[in-house]
Design a protein around this motif. Sequence first.
Motif, PDB file in Angstrom:
ATOM      1  N   ASP A 169      37.302 -61.847 -60.393  1.00  0.00           N
ATOM      2  CA  ASP A 169      35.624 -61.939 -60.589  1.00  0.00           C
ATOM      3  C   ASP A 169      35.622 -60.928 -61.953  1.00  0.00           C
ATOM      4  O   ASP A 169      34.675 -61.370 -62.663  1.00  0.00           O
ATOM      5  N   ASP A 170      36.249 -59.887 -62.026  1.00  0.00           N
ATOM      6  CA  ASP A 170      35.862 -59.063 -63.056  1.00  0.00           C
ATOM      7  C   ASP A 170      36.586 -59.808 -64.622  1.00  0.00           C
ATOM      8  O   ASP A 170      36.087 -59.555 -65.632  1.00  0.00           O
ATOM      9  N   GLN A 171      37.412 -60.612 -64.223  1.00  0.00           N
ATOM     10  CA  GLN A 171      37.712 -61.363 -65.543  1.00  0.00           C
ATOM     11  C   GLN A 171      37.418 -62.819 -65.748  1.00  0.00           C
ATOM     12  O   GLN A 171      37.569 -63.348 -66.776  1.00  0.00           O
TER      13      GLN A 171
END
Length: 716
Positions: free
Chosen positions: A73-75
Motif C-alpha cells: 500500500d505504501d508503494q
Amino acid sequence: MSNFIGMDDDDDEDDEDEDDDEDEYIESSMEVGATSPFTGLKLDPYDPKPLIKPRPSKYFPEEYEEDFEAVSDDQLVQTMSAEERAENLKVMRQIQKNDLKDLQERRDHAGYLEANQDLKRRIAKDPWFGVNERLREAIQFGESDEKIQELKDLMTKLGGPPDDVEIGWRGYAEQIDIYKYEESAGAQAMRLDYELRKDRAAQGRALMEERKRNEEKEKEQWEEDLRFPGLRREREAKVRREAMLQRIGGELEEDRKKMEERAKDILGKLPKTDGDLIKSSLDMARADLLKAKKQQLGESASVKGDNSSGASGKEGSNEEKAREAATTEASDGRPRLPGDKDVTRGELGEMQLESSSSADTGPLTVEVSSVYNKEQSDPPMRKHCFQYTIKITNNSSTDTIQLLGRRFEIQTVGSSMKDVVQGEGVTGRQPILKPGEVFEYTSTAPLSVRPIGTTIIAARMRGEYRYVTLAPEQETATDEQVKSGGDASAELAIFHFIFPEDQRVIPFKRTEDEVDEDDEDEEDDDENDAVATKTPQSSKPATSSAKPRSPASSLPGDDDMKTGDIKGSFDDASDMTNENVRVQVSSSYRPERSDSSLDKHCFAYNIRITNDAKQSIQLVSRRFEIQTIGSANKDVVQGPGVTGRQPILKPGESFEYTSTAPLSVKPMTTTPVVARMQGEYNFVQLGEDGSTPLSSTPLQAKLGTFHFVLLALEGV
C-alpha cells in the motif's frame, strides 16, 4: 480330436502362441511407462477417454496468463493522468460490455481469453480498481472501521474514482457503477430500503443521545435542587421572565412592522427611526410591569406614607421586611406574600380541614373540590399533584356576567410565603354567564412539599374571580372594562389540599403501658434519691432492678467550636457506613426563614439512609449532638423513630427525609461555620418474615460530622 471341421490341434496351438506374444508386448510397454506429451502424466491403456491436445479454454490458459506483481500500500501511486484514466475506463467498458459478449457467442475461446487478459491488464494499470475491490471485501466481511477508513484514504490518495464512476450507497463502487449497467428494479428497491433504514438508525441514535443527555441533566438538576432548594424557584422565575420579555418583544416587533407599513402607505417611503427604539420600549415595558407588580402587592406611595407615619415596632419592621422580600421575589417572576403562621408551623389547631368550599358573592356562587392525583405524583421526589374542580354559577335572574380574570393565593405547609397566581381570563377564556348558567373547569396544582406529622394538609388555597355585569344590549366587555379589571370580584373560599391516608405521616405516640412504666420509673428514682439522702455513708451499690435515667440534654462541647478556631476542614455534608447501613447528609442555608439582624439562621439538612445489608432492618430511634459556634456545650436531641415513623428498609432500599435546624447564634468573623452536628440512628435487624426483630439490642448507624456553613462568610 479336432474341435471344428478343417482345423486340427496344431493350428490351435499356433493361435495360443500368438496371443501370448501380444500379451507380453503390452506388458513390456506398460513397464516402460509411457507418458502424455501434454501433461506429463502416465498413460493408462485401459482408459476409454485418452488425453488429447487441448484447445485454448479457461482450463488451460497458461500461454495467455500474465503474472501481476503485488505492490504494498505504501508503494501504490497513480501513474496515469485524468485523461488517460478516462480513456482506459472507456476501453474497459467496451471490452466488458461488447467484446467479451461477442467472442463468447462466436465461441472464439482464444480471442475471449486474450480480450479478458487485456481487461485485467487495464484494471491493474489503474491501482484504484484494486483498492476498490479490497474495500468491497472489507465492508462485506465486517472488517474494523479503522481498516475501512484506511482503504478509503488510500483510494483518495490514488486520485479517487476515474471519470464518471460514482461511489454507491454501500460505500464502494460496484460493477454496475464502474461499467454503467442499467440498475434493475430490485437493486433500486434495495438501495432505497437501505437509505431509509440508514436514516432511521441515525434518527434513533440521535434520539437516544438526546434522551441520555436529558436524563443526566434532570439528575444533576434534581441533585442541585436538593442541595439548594431556592435555586428551583429562581430558575422557574427566570423562565417566566424570559417568556414574558419574548412575548412583549414579539408584540412590539409586530407593532413596529404595522407602523412601518402604514407610514409607507401614507408617505411613500419609510421614515428614519431610532435604532434603539425596541430596546427602549422593552425597558419601559419592564418598568411598567414591575410597577404593576408592586401596586398589586400594596407598594403604592400612599401605603408607604401610611407605613412611614405609623408606629414603628418589631412586628411592623418584620412585616415591612416581608413585603420587601415579596417585592424582590415579584421582580424575578411570580409575586409572593407573607403566609399564614398556622400553615407555616403545620399546627392548624381546632380548625376544620376541608378539601372543598363554597362561597356566595353577589350574583355568583363559587364552589371548589379537590382530590389527590396519584398518577402525576412522585412522593420519593416530594412531588405531589392535586386536582381541583371549580364550578361558578350565575344566580341572577336578569344580569349577564362575564368573567375577566382570576387571582389565587397558595401556601404549602412549612413555607412562610404564599405564591400568588393571577392572570387574565379563566383557562384562556373570558366566559359569559347568562342568568342561571354554570361555568365549570378542572385544573391541577403540582406541589413540591413534604408531609409532616402535625397536619394532614399539603397546602391551603384561596382566591377570587373578577367579573363585570354586562348592560342589557351589551354582548361582551369593552376594552376599558377589561383594562380596569371589572367592577366586582367573587370570592373563592379557603380550602385545603389534603394528603391521602398512605401519604400522611403518622405521629409517634406512646401507649398507656409505656406511660405507666415511665411513671413507675420516676417513682423509683424518687425513692432511690430519698434513700441516698438519708444514708450518705452507705457505699452499697444500687440494685440491678433500678432502671437507668435518660441521658442529659447537653454535653461538653468541642474546644475549636468554642473558640472559633476550627481545626481541619468544615464540610457541609458527610457520608458514613456502619453495620452495613449507609447514612448520607447534606445541608443548605434557608435565607427566607432567617433574620440576620436578630441572629436567627435557619438551615435545611437532607438525610438519606440506605440498607446495604442482606436482611431487612427497622429504624427505631435517633440521637443528634449540635454545637453552635462560641458555645461551650452540645445540645442533645433524641427521640423515637424518624420524622414520627419507624420505617422498615429491605435490602437495597433507602429512606430519605429533609428537616430544618433553626439556630439562634451570632456568627464569628474568623470562620463561616455557625454550628456542628453529628449523631447516630438506632436500628434492629429483622428476620426472614421482615417484621420480627432478631435481637432486642439495637445497632447503631453513625451520622458523620458535618457543619452548617454561612455562605456569606465563606470567604473569611
